[in-house]
Design a protein around this motif. Structure first.
Motif, PDB file in Angstrom:
ATOM      1  N   ALA A  79       0.904  -1.195  -0.034  1.00  0.00           N
ATOM      2  CA  ALA A  79       0.074  -0.125   0.031  1.00  0.00           C
ATOM      3  C   ALA A  79       0.732   1.335   0.102  1.00  0.00           C
ATOM      4  N   VAL A  80       1.710   1.251   0.885  1.00  0.00           N
ATOM      5  CA  VAL A  80       2.998   2.490   0.757  1.00  0.00           C
ATOM      6  C   VAL A  80       3.667   2.517  -0.646  1.00  0.00           C
ATOM      7  N   ALA A  81       3.833   1.393  -1.257  1.00  0.00           N
ATOM      8  CA  ALA A  81       4.485   1.733  -2.602  1.00  0.00           C
ATOM      9  C   ALA A  81       3.469   2.198  -3.607  1.00  0.00           C
ATOM     10  N   VAL A  82       2.326   1.765  -3.549  1.00  0.00           N
ATOM     11  CA  VAL A  82       1.274   2.150  -4.546  1.00  0.00           C
ATOM     12  C   VAL A  82       0.950   3.609  -4.061  1.00  0.00           C
ATOM     13  N   GLU A  83       0.698   4.198  -3.020  1.00  0.00           N
ATOM     14  CA  GLU A  83       0.786   5.501  -2.563  1.00  0.00           C
ATOM     15  C   GLU A  83       1.643   6.447  -2.816  1.00  0.00           C
ATOM     16  N   LYS A  84       2.935   6.042  -2.852  1.00  0.00           N
ATOM     17  CA  LYS A  84       3.975   6.654  -3.411  1.00  0.00           C
ATOM     18  C   LYS A  84       3.918   7.007  -4.702  1.00  0.00           C
ATOM     19  N   LEU A  85       3.476   5.802  -5.406  1.00  0.00           N
ATOM     20  CA  LEU A  85       3.528   5.767  -7.016  1.00  0.00           C
ATOM     21  C   LEU A  85       2.459   6.835  -7.376  1.00  0.00           C
ATOM     22  N   ALA A  86       1.312   6.592  -6.693  1.00  0.00           N
ATOM     23  CA  ALA A  86      -0.155   7.439  -7.367  1.00  0.00           C
ATOM     24  C   ALA A  86      -0.133   8.569  -6.545  1.00  0.00           C
ATOM     25  N   GLY A  87       0.543   9.140  -5.466  1.00  0.00           N
ATOM     26  CA  GLY A  87       0.453  10.269  -4.653  1.00  0.00           C
ATOM     27  C   GLY A  87      -1.130  10.387  -4.000  1.00  0.00           C
ATOM     28  N   ILE A  88      -1.141   9.159  -3.188  1.00  0.00           N
ATOM     29  CA  ILE A  88      -2.593   9.169  -2.673  1.00  0.00           C
ATOM     30  C   ILE A  88      -2.289   9.634  -1.182  1.00  0.00           C
ATOM     31  N   GLU A  89      -3.154  10.454  -0.302  1.00  0.00           N
ATOM     32  CA  GLU A  89      -3.085  10.858   1.006  1.00  0.00           C
ATOM     33  C   GLU A  89      -4.019   9.896   1.582  1.00  0.00           C
ATOM     34  N   VAL A  90      -3.418   9.460   2.827  1.00  0.00           N
ATOM     35  CA  VAL A  90      -4.076   8.411   3.765  1.00  0.00           C
ATOM     36  C   VAL A  90      -4.643   9.071   4.760  1.00  0.00           C
ATOM     37  N   PRO A  91      -5.863   8.941   5.431  1.00  0.00           N
ATOM     38  CA  PRO A  91      -6.515   9.278   6.424  1.00  0.00           C
ATOM     39  C   PRO A  91      -5.951   9.219   7.764  1.00  0.00           C
ATOM     40  N   GLU A  92      -5.868  10.124   8.628  1.00  0.00           N
ATOM     41  CA  GLU A  92      -5.074   9.945   9.940  1.00  0.00           C
ATOM     42  C   GLU A  92      -5.696   8.442  10.638  1.00  0.00           C
ATOM     43  N   ARG A  93      -6.774   8.232  10.851  1.00  0.00           N
ATOM     44  CA  ARG A  93      -7.418   7.191  11.596  1.00  0.00           C
ATOM     45  C   ARG A  93      -6.880   5.848  10.733  1.00  0.00           C
ATOM     46  N   ALA A  94      -6.865   5.608   9.350  1.00  0.00           N
ATOM     47  CA  ALA A  94      -6.243   4.605   8.600  1.00  0.00           C
ATOM     48  C   ALA A  94      -4.946   4.269   9.066  1.00  0.00           C
ATOM     49  N   GLU A  95      -4.142   5.613   9.039  1.00  0.00           N
ATOM     50  CA  GLU A  95      -2.498   5.137   9.608  1.00  0.00           C
ATOM     51  C   GLU A  95      -2.517   4.721  10.625  1.00  0.00           C
ATOM     52  N   TYR A  96      -3.283   5.256  11.936  1.00  0.00           N
ATOM     53  CA  TYR A  96      -3.077   4.381  12.987  1.00  0.00           C
ATOM     54  C   TYR A  96      -3.566   3.157  13.159  1.00  0.00           C
ATOM     55  N   ILE A  97      -4.603   2.825  12.351  1.00  0.00           N
ATOM     56  CA  ILE A  97      -5.170   1.159  12.411  1.00  0.00           C
ATOM     57  C   ILE A  97      -3.860   0.653  11.725  1.00  0.00           C
ATOM     58  N   ARG A  98      -3.436   1.109  10.562  1.00  0.00           N
ATOM     59  CA  ARG A  98      -2.267   0.340   9.938  1.00  0.00           C
ATOM     60  C   ARG A  98      -1.105   0.260  11.094  1.00  0.00           C
ATOM     61  N   VAL A  99      -0.899   1.034  11.895  1.00  0.00           N
ATOM     62  CA  VAL A  99       0.305   1.002  12.625  1.00  0.00           C
ATOM     63  C   VAL A  99       0.010   0.008  14.051  1.00  0.00           C
ATOM     64  N   ILE A 100      -1.263  -0.171  14.233  1.00  0.00           N
ATOM     65  CA  ILE A 100      -1.836  -1.118  15.288  1.00  0.00           C
ATOM     66  C   ILE A 100      -1.557  -2.580  14.565  1.00  0.00           C
ATOM     67  N   MET A 101      -2.015  -2.738  13.365  1.00  0.00           N
ATOM     68  CA  MET A 101      -2.125  -4.057  12.725  1.00  0.00           C
ATOM     69  C   MET A 101      -0.573  -4.488  12.619  1.00  0.00           C
ATOM     70  N   ALA A 102       0.198  -3.361  12.159  1.00  0.00           N
ATOM     71  CA  ALA A 102       1.716  -3.859  11.706  1.00  0.00           C
ATOM     72  C   ALA A 102       2.098  -4.456  13.173  1.00  0.00           C
ATOM     73  N   GLU A 103       2.067  -3.790  14.203  1.00  0.00           N
ATOM     74  CA  GLU A 103       2.833  -4.161  15.414  1.00  0.00           C
ATOM     75  C   GLU A 103       2.173  -5.314  16.069  1.00  0.00           C
ATOM     76  N   LEU A 104       0.865  -5.520  15.947  1.00  0.00           N
ATOM     77  CA  LEU A 104       0.293  -6.809  16.439  1.00  0.00           C
ATOM     78  C   LEU A 104       1.062  -7.960  15.434  1.00  0.00           C
ATOM     79  N   THR A 105       1.259  -7.704  14.329  1.00  0.00           N
ATOM     80  CA  THR A 105       1.632  -8.633  13.398  1.00  0.00           C
ATOM     81  C   THR A 105       3.335  -9.164  13.800  1.00  0.00           C
ATOM     82  N   ARG A 106       3.968  -7.951  14.149  1.00  0.00           N
ATOM     83  CA  ARG A 106       5.330  -7.994  14.719  1.00  0.00           C
ATOM     84  C   ARG A 106       5.213  -9.094  15.682  1.00  0.00           C
ATOM     85  N   LEU A 107       4.469  -8.897  16.638  1.00  0.00           N
ATOM     86  CA  LEU A 107       4.320  -9.552  17.942  1.00  0.00           C
ATOM     87  C   LEU A 107       4.062 -11.218  17.491  1.00  0.00           C
ATOM     88  N   VAL A 108       3.113 -11.363  16.747  1.00  0.00           N
ATOM     89  CA  VAL A 108       2.698 -12.751  16.148  1.00  0.00           C
ATOM     90  C   VAL A 108       3.904 -13.290  15.492  1.00  0.00           C
TER      91      VAL A 108
END
Lengths: 366, 389
Positions: A79-108
């Motif tokens: 998602a980060v790669a595509v957003e960089k390519l297409a210049g998409i802005e991600v809403p705040e809440r989505a960014e926080y949810i992404r971080v939560i999911m990424a860190e949960l995945t790191r724990l797993v």
């Protein structure tokens, strides 16, 4: 002197502890390894080629299956790669949810890595199942948010596919509390075990210069004394808002990698607590066309996936399919250092060292 | 009470007397011995079937799982399901295997395991034969097992099997030595090699007199049988079953059963040597024997479910550098104390503290060696790693 011969043993694709279909051709002198030739490709499914025939949104489920243990972070990197390519802005809440999911995945991922390291060492399944008991709670959270336990297909270019349901945040709080205790429990049970110490300390050493030369990344790199974490060095998403340390170990052996993963779990819990408190309201998906047509150009974006640096290189020719879709896979690059780490050690150590690099064959072969 | 305690010996006596009324003596002895042998072998095999179930349940529970629970209540009929499965499997012999050795190896491994049961006293007067060299007989039989492993490994024409056979011979030979040394110290305390006399002379169980020797013996027993943490004979995650990798069907079942028969035999010997055999208040002697035996087996299974395994060179280090010196020290202590002191209870008062001192010293030395290893690794890293050849 006695003239001795070396024997060639094939630790074949079918093997209980090569973490997938991975083949190693070992040349042994007695029990000592003289040469090691890794051969992979048994799990190649053509994900890159398939993605080039699909739209950018249709390629998201394919990224799930790259490193099947950490599907959320795979989606995140894409998602980060595509957003960089297409210049998409991600809403705040989505960014926080992404971080939560990424860190949960790191724990797993780190739980499973430690569990399977002990499985390779011979503690027949007991640590793995304790890790799995905790992993089940994480998978329940993933299922609440995305509808699926492992192949989540949740983090998409533009945001997140759906908002968090009602019971998610209390469940998340419970998981954070339980995980704090679990990491301490793992530390107490496993870190001082005599047999583990004798098997792991000084085994499979990857010197600092070699680690940098082989482009190793992630816990393997940080356990060799290089304090390099993409979340701090080349910050993406909103990681610069969180307060966390980057642990580093100096020895570069199997024990150091185990300690590194344990410490990273503690830091992940810190980030989760902060993200959960700061979670704002708002939309979770930007206005993105389903058949996205990014402008001509290329982008390379990388994230700190649990196993290391996961990068996506996308080239767009203006149509709605990527012209070139390439995955810089963590496990493949980390695996290239295997020969360096194993020579001079015994057969029993190869399995331990492979377990400590923590690879997933799906990521190696794509 | 007397009746229940001696129920089996009384039964055999009564049977013998009845047979004597119409049969010549030699025929009666033949029939009685035959019945005893069949009973002991039957008990051994049934106990082993029960052990396979117990192992799976115990290891599963330690790992937070349930274990077999489909066949029968609590999965008690699981061993029968396993037996049927092994019987109906195809018997594969690799094309280039040495046929004679390949077919003979399972037989050679099974027989010594069963022969050990001849000298174990299961209760007061319940033994097949009272060999006056009982313990020596047991040690000799243990050595035949390694011959069978080498036969199996070599004849399989498979490098993994060969690696497994090498490792297993090295391990078994190395762990015979401390085991025999510990047995020597037990024999010194008793004054006889006969298993029956060893039990009879244990008014104080020898574990209280020589706890260090008990621990050494437990390690050796685990290594002899090939159980965790010494189970690199069949290291599932490395050489995929080691020396019996090419066996299938009933031959594999023979290896599998031989391991458990060995396990039970070695625990029975541990009970006889250290825990006082069949001695105990209130309950009948054979019940005490079974309780003690299963306690030792449970401890060995506990080891399996909890600890990772050693590497071959570390294991041999452990045998030669730690267990042998401890066993020799033990012999020295026992020799000095039995000559100087004559009363049994004063033995206890002298040897138990001495053993505790030895144990603390050994553990602290091992701990220091471990610390040194860790510090060394850190120093090598700090200096920037030497070049490896």
């Amino acid at each position: 002197m006695l003239k001795t011969q070396t024997i060639t043993v094939n630790m074949g694709p079918q093997h209980p502890s090569t973490h997938g279909v991975f083949r190693m051709i070992l040349t042994l002198d007695g029990e000592t390894i003289v040469d090691l030739k890794p051969m992979f490709g048994y799990l190649h499914r053509g994900i890159e080629k398939m993605s080039e025939g699909r739209t950018y949104l249709q390629a998201v489920p394919l990224t799930d299956r790259l490193d099947y243990v950490c599907s959320m972070t795979n989606n995140f990197a894409y998602a980060v790669a595509v957003e960089k390519l297409a210049g998409i802005e991600v809403p705040e809440r989505a960014e926080y949810i992404r971080v939560i999911m990424a860190e949960l995945t790191r724990l797993v991922n780190h739980m499973m890595a430690i569990g399977f390291l002990f499985n390779d060492l011979g503690a027949f399944y007991t640590p793995v199942l304790y890790a799995y008991r905790e992993r089940e709670r994480h998978l329940d959270l993933f299922e609440m948010a995305s509808g699926s336990r492992m192949m989540c297909n949740y983090i998409r270019p533009g945001g997140v596919s759906g908002d968090l349901p009602e019971g998610f945040l209390p469940a998340l709080q419970k998981v954070i509390d339980i995980n704090k205790k679990f990491v301490d429990e793992v530390d107490y049970f496993l870190s001082k075990n005599e047999i583990f110490l004798i098997r792991a300390v000084g085994v499979g050493v990857l010197p600092r210069q070699e680690a940098i030369r082989y482009s190793v990344s992630g816990p393997v790199l940080r356990a060799s004394g290089v304090q390099y974490d993409i979340r701090k060095a080349d910050s993406y998403s909103i990681y610069d808002r969180f307060d966390f340390d980057v642990p580093v170990q100096q020895e570069g052996d199997v024990y150091a990698r185990y300690q590194q993963r344990l410490q990273e779990m503690r830091q992940s819990i810190r980030i989760l607590e902060q993200a959960q408190k700061q979670l704002p309201d708002g939309p979770v998906m930007a206005k993105v066309a389903p058949r996205l047509k990014p402008p001509k150009g290329e982008s390379y974006a990388r994230i700190e996936a649990p196993k290391g640096e996961l990068g996506f290189y996308l080239v767009s020719d203006g149509s709605n399919n990527p012209y070139r879709f390439h995955v810089r896979s963590t496990s493949l690059i980390n695996l290239s250092a295997l020969r360096e780490m194993c020579i001079g050690f015994k057969v029993a150590d190869v399995v331990t060292i492979l377990g400590s690099i923590d690879i997933t064959l799906a990521d190696v072969d794509r | 009470m007397e009746f229940i305690n001696n129920i089996f010996t009384n039964l055999m006596d009564w049977l013998g007397n009845w047979l004597l009324t119409f049969l010549p003596y030699w025929l009666m002895r033949l029939i009685i011995d035959f019945i005893v042998i069949v009973a002991i072998l039957g008990f051994a095999v049934v106990a082993v079937l029960f052990l396979t179930w117990m192992e799976r349940k115990v290891v599963a529970r330690i790992a937070d799982r349930i274990g077999p629970n489909r066949w029968g209540p609590f999965g008690l009929f699981q061993p029968f399901a396993d037996a049927i499965k092994m019987l109906i499997k195809e018997d594969i012999v690799p094309a280039k295997a040495d046929r004679w050795l390949f077919n003979l190896a399972p037989v050679v491994i099974m027989i010594p395991a069963l022969l050990i049961y001849a000298v174990i006293p299961f209760g007061d007067g319940m033994y097949a034969t009272d060999l006056n060299i009982g313990i020596l007989y047991m040690v000799a039989l243990g050595s035949i097992t390694m011959l069978a492993m080498l036969m199996a490994g070599w004849s399989s024409d498979n490098k993994y099997a060969l690696l497994g056979a090498f490792r297993s011979v090295a391990q078994l030979v190395s762990y015979e030595v401390p085991m025999v040394l510990v047995i020597v110290s037990v024999v010194m305390l008793t004054g006889s090699l006969s298993m029956v006399k060893i039990v009879e002379n244990q008014n104080i169980p020898y574990i209280l007199l020589m706890p260090v020797a008990f621990v050494v013996y437990l390690c050796c027993a685990a290594a002899e049988v090939g159980r965790s943490p010494f189970d690199l004979l069949e290291a599932d995650s490395e050489i995929v079953a080691g020396y019996f990798i090419e066996y299938s069907g009933m031959k594999f079942a023979m290896f599998f059963l031989a391991e458990y028969i060995n396990l039970f035999a070695v625990s029975a010997i541990c009970t006889t040597l250290f825990l006082g055999g069949w001695k105990g208040p209130i309950l009948p002697p054979y019940i005490w024997f079974l309780i003690k035996c299963f306690a030792v087996i449970f401890v060995l299974m506990w080891f399996r479910g909890t600890w990772p395994r050693f590497r071959i060179d570390q294991m041999l280090d452990f045998a030669w550098k730690v267990l042998v010196p401890l066993a020799l020290l033990n012999i020295f202590v026992v020799g000095v104390v039995t000559k100087v002191v004559t009363n049994e209870w004063i033995w206890l008062a002298v040897m138990l503290p001495l053993n505790v001192v030895i144990a603390i010293a050994a553990l602290s030395l091992l701990g220091q060696a471990q610390q040194r290893r860790v510090v060394e690794a850190r120093e090598i890293a700090a200096r920037g790693w030497p070049q490896r050849t």
